[in-house]
Design an enzyme around this catalytic site. Structure first.
Site, PDB file in Angstrom:
ATOM      1  N   LYS A   1       0.870  -1.443  -0.144  1.00  0.00           N
ATOM      2  CA  LYS A   1      -0.184  -0.576  -0.280  1.00  0.00           C
ATOM      3  C   LYS A   1       1.242   1.086   0.223  1.00  0.00           C
ATOM      4  O   LYS A   1       0.352   2.295  -0.248  1.00  0.00           O
ATOM      5  CB  LYS A   1      -0.771  -0.080   1.624  1.00  0.00           C
ATOM      6  CG  LYS A   1      -1.999  -1.521   1.313  1.00  0.00           C
ATOM      7  CD  LYS A   1      -2.953  -0.553   2.553  1.00  0.00           C
ATOM      8  CE  LYS A   1      -4.119  -1.453   2.298  1.00  0.00           C
ATOM      9  NZ  LYS A   1      -5.715  -2.034   3.288  1.00  0.00           N
TER      10      LYS A   1
ATOM     11  N   ASP B   1      -9.867   2.988   2.365  1.00  0.00           N
ATOM     12  CA  ASP B   1     -10.438   1.762   3.264  1.00  0.00           C
ATOM     13  C   ASP B   1     -11.268   2.094   4.882  1.00  0.00           C
ATOM     14  O   ASP B   1     -11.748   2.564   5.328  1.00  0.00           O
ATOM     15  CB  ASP B   1      -9.583   1.346   3.620  1.00  0.00           C
ATOM     16  CG  ASP B   1      -8.642  -0.334   3.458  1.00  0.00           C
ATOM     17  OD1 ASP B   1      -8.904  -0.340   2.706  1.00  0.00           O
ATOM     18  OD2 ASP B   1      -7.087   0.456   3.154  1.00  0.00           O
TER      19      ASP B   1
HETATM   20  P1  NDP Z   1       0.248  -3.123  10.938  1.00  0.00           P
HETATM   21  O1  NDP Z   1       1.032  -4.570  10.716  1.00  0.00           O
HETATM   22  O2  NDP Z   1       0.105  -2.216  10.203  1.00  0.00           O
HETATM   23  O3  NDP Z   1       0.057  -2.249  12.662  1.00  0.00           O
HETATM   24  C1  NDP Z   1       0.232  -3.603  13.434  1.00  0.00           C
HETATM   25  C2  NDP Z   1      -0.318  -2.914  14.587  1.00  0.00           C
HETATM   26  O4  NDP Z   1      -0.204  -3.983  15.344  1.00  0.00           O
HETATM   27  C3  NDP Z   1       0.797  -2.314  15.144  1.00  0.00           C
HETATM   28  O5  NDP Z   1       0.420  -0.951  15.667  1.00  0.00           O
HETATM   29  C4  NDP Z   1       1.208  -3.537  16.650  1.00  0.00           C
HETATM   30  O6  NDP Z   1       2.697  -2.149  17.531  1.00  0.00           O
HETATM   31  C5  NDP Z   1       0.227  -3.599  17.252  1.00  0.00           C
HETATM   32  N1  NDP Z   1       0.228  -4.768  17.234  1.00  0.00           N
HETATM   33  C6  NDP Z   1       1.105  -5.873  17.052  1.00  0.00           C
HETATM   34  N2  NDP Z   1       0.486  -7.132  17.793  1.00  0.00           N
HETATM   35  C7  NDP Z   1       0.077  -6.532  19.231  1.00  0.00           C
HETATM   36  C8  NDP Z   1       0.423  -7.158  20.679  1.00  0.00           C
HETATM   37  N3  NDP Z   1       0.574  -8.602  20.718  1.00  0.00           N
HETATM   38  N4  NDP Z   1      -0.062  -6.303  21.477  1.00  0.00           N
HETATM   39  C9  NDP Z   1      -0.228  -4.867  20.926  1.00  0.00           C
HETATM   40  N5  NDP Z   1      -0.078  -4.214  20.243  1.00  0.00           N
HETATM   41  C10 NDP Z   1      -0.014  -5.432  18.207  1.00  0.00           C
HETATM   42  O7  NDP Z   1      -1.020  -3.600  10.456  1.00  0.00           O
HETATM   43  P2  NDP Z   1      -1.922  -2.165   9.795  1.00  0.00           P
HETATM   44  O8  NDP Z   1      -2.130  -1.329  10.267  1.00  0.00           O
HETATM   45  O9  NDP Z   1      -2.476  -3.103   8.237  1.00  0.00           O
HETATM   46  O10 NDP Z   1      -3.490  -3.850  10.162  1.00  0.00           O
HETATM   47  C11 NDP Z   1      -4.038  -4.277  11.116  1.00  0.00           C
HETATM   48  C12 NDP Z   1      -5.396  -4.957  11.419  1.00  0.00           C
HETATM   49  O11 NDP Z   1      -6.101  -4.615  10.563  1.00  0.00           O
HETATM   50  C13 NDP Z   1      -4.828  -6.430  10.678  1.00  0.00           C
HETATM   51  O12 NDP Z   1      -4.913  -7.507  11.513  1.00  0.00           O
HETATM   52  C14 NDP Z   1      -5.520  -6.413   9.012  1.00  0.00           C
HETATM   53  O13 NDP Z   1      -6.086  -7.600   9.008  1.00  0.00           O
HETATM   54  C15 NDP Z   1      -6.701  -5.475   9.829  1.00  0.00           C
HETATM   55  N6  NDP Z   1      -7.329  -5.027   8.562  1.00  0.00           N
HETATM   56  C16 NDP Z   1      -8.786  -5.137   8.129  1.00  0.00           C
HETATM   57  C17 NDP Z   1      -9.354  -4.209   6.782  1.00  0.00           C
HETATM   58  C18 NDP Z   1     -10.921  -4.294   6.665  1.00  0.00           C
HETATM   59  O14 NDP Z   1     -11.075  -3.501   5.287  1.00  0.00           O
HETATM   60  N7  NDP Z   1     -11.010  -5.267   7.409  1.00  0.00           N
HETATM   61  C19 NDP Z   1      -8.350  -3.331   5.872  1.00  0.00           C
HETATM   62  C20 NDP Z   1      -6.918  -3.264   7.078  1.00  0.00           C
HETATM   63  C21 NDP Z   1      -6.485  -3.872   7.545  1.00  0.00           C
HETATM   64  P3  NDP Z   1       3.689  -1.467  17.613  1.00  0.00           P
HETATM   65  O15 NDP Z   1       3.608  -0.697  16.543  1.00  0.00           O
HETATM   66  O16 NDP Z   1       4.388  -1.933  19.156  1.00  0.00           O
HETATM   67  O17 NDP Z   1       4.503  -2.839  16.727  1.00  0.00           O
END
Ligand code: NDP
Length: 282
Positions: A71, A108
């Site tokens: 993206k 989105d």
């Molecule tokens: P990213 O990998 O870019 O970001 C993930 C985030 O989750 C980070 O901020 C990370 O924190 C945090 N995180 C991960 N594990 C933990 C944990 N155990 N405890 C606390 N925080 C945690 O993912 P995306 O932003 O791309 O996607 C996020 C979610 O949204 C995914 O599940 C994705 O499938 C979903 N999604 C759904 C969409 C839809 O249309 N329904 C569209 C886009 C996304 P840190 O920064 O500290 O690592």
């Protein structure tokens, strides 16, 4: 499906791509509308995305949806970007124009707001703060959408505070950053709460935040849609909160994508939610 010499081609690019729901949704709409069109999954190796996209300037493909991990690269590959895509720092839609130029968009955020409108009638982003858990691509897109919708304050809560602060700096004064240990303070007076972390995906459990600190009227949403009722949403429902699921967001982003690629609104006759639930085995 019959393909002619004039078939309009669009698709989705990502890695992995085999389990993307987008071809299911778009091809169901294409069939119902009787369009001479097709929507194809493109699995592109990392490092090859830019070359793939540049090769489509010839006009053979009308447009692409873009999913993980491309993206950010999609935004960089375009000649022009909508304010939604620029604000999100990412594009999930590329449109190949007849003059050879590429327009980047991000639907989105539209999908997110459509999901709230559909499943939490009366929710108005203008009337109070919203909280977003996470600071990845999904969180930034959500924050940009709420800012653009006139939300007075967007609070980003993230495990890594610096990443939340980056989003606040990029999007300006109405966005504030909080660490995960400050979640209860961030929940105070919130109208809406969105889980945009991938925490539930990794360990199968809900992210550990004090949901009871949200006001009773707070609408709680999870971007994750498998399972449809995530542990996070189940926890919110247990407290009597209204909830919104990630499948509504997925469908909500696909509708304006279809309009961009095929020049018309998807036919309402197709129950794509039921189709998606069956396909995903939810
Ligand atoms: P990213 O990998 O870019 O970001 C993930 C985030 O989750 C980070 O901020 C990370 O924190 C945090 N995180 C991960 N594990 C933990 C944990 N155990 N405890 C606390 N925080 C945690 O993912 P995306 O932003 O791309 O996607 C996020 C979610 O949204 C995914 O599940 C994705 O499938 C979903 N999604 C759904 C969409 C839809 O249309 N329904 C569209 C886009 C996304 P840190 O920064 O500290 O690592």
């Amino acid at each position: 499906m019959s393909l002619s010499g004039k078939t309009r081609v669009a698709g989705v690019v990502g890695q992995p791509i085999a389990h993307s729901m987008s071809p299911v949704l778009h091809n169901a709409w294409i069939a119902a509308a009787g369009l001479d069109a097709v929507y194809v999954p493109f699995g592109i190796a990392e490092g090859r995305f830019a070359a793939f996209v540049q090769g489509l300037r010839g006009g053979s493909v009308a447009g692409l949806n873009v999913t993980l991990p491309f993206k950010g690269e999609a935004l960089a590959a375009a000649d022009e970007a909508t304010s939604r895509a620029a604000g999100a720092g990412a594009a999930n839609v590329l449109v190949f124009r007849p003059d050879g130029s590429i327009l980047a968009d991000n639907t989105d955020g539209l999908g997110l707001l459509a999901a709230f409108a559909e499943q939490a009638p009366g929710f108005d982003p203008k009337t109070g703060p919203v909280v977003i858990l996470g600071a990845g691509g999904g969180a930034r897109g959500a924050a940009a959408a709420f800012v653009e919708a006139g939300c007075p304050e967007v609070r980003i809560v993230n495990r890594t505070l610096a990443k939340a602060e980056e989003i606040a700096t990029a999007l300006g004064g109405t966005v504030r950053a909080y660490g995960l240990d400050q979640a209860a303070a961030a929940f105070e007076g919130a109208n809406g709460l969105v889980n945009a972390t991938s925490a539930g995906l990794a360990n199968g459990g809900a992210i550990d935040v004090p949901l009871a600190a949200t006001p009773e009227a707070c609408v709680v949403m999870d971007m994750v849609y498998k399972p449809l009722t995530t542990p996070f949403l189940a926890g919110a429902q247990g407290l009597g909160r209204r909830t919104v699921d990630g499948l509504a967001m997925l469908i909500g982003q696909a509708i304006p994508s279809f309009e961009a690629f095929y020049g018309q609104t998807p036919p309402a006759s197709v129950d794509v939610r039921t189709l998606a639930i069956q396909t995903l085995g939810l």
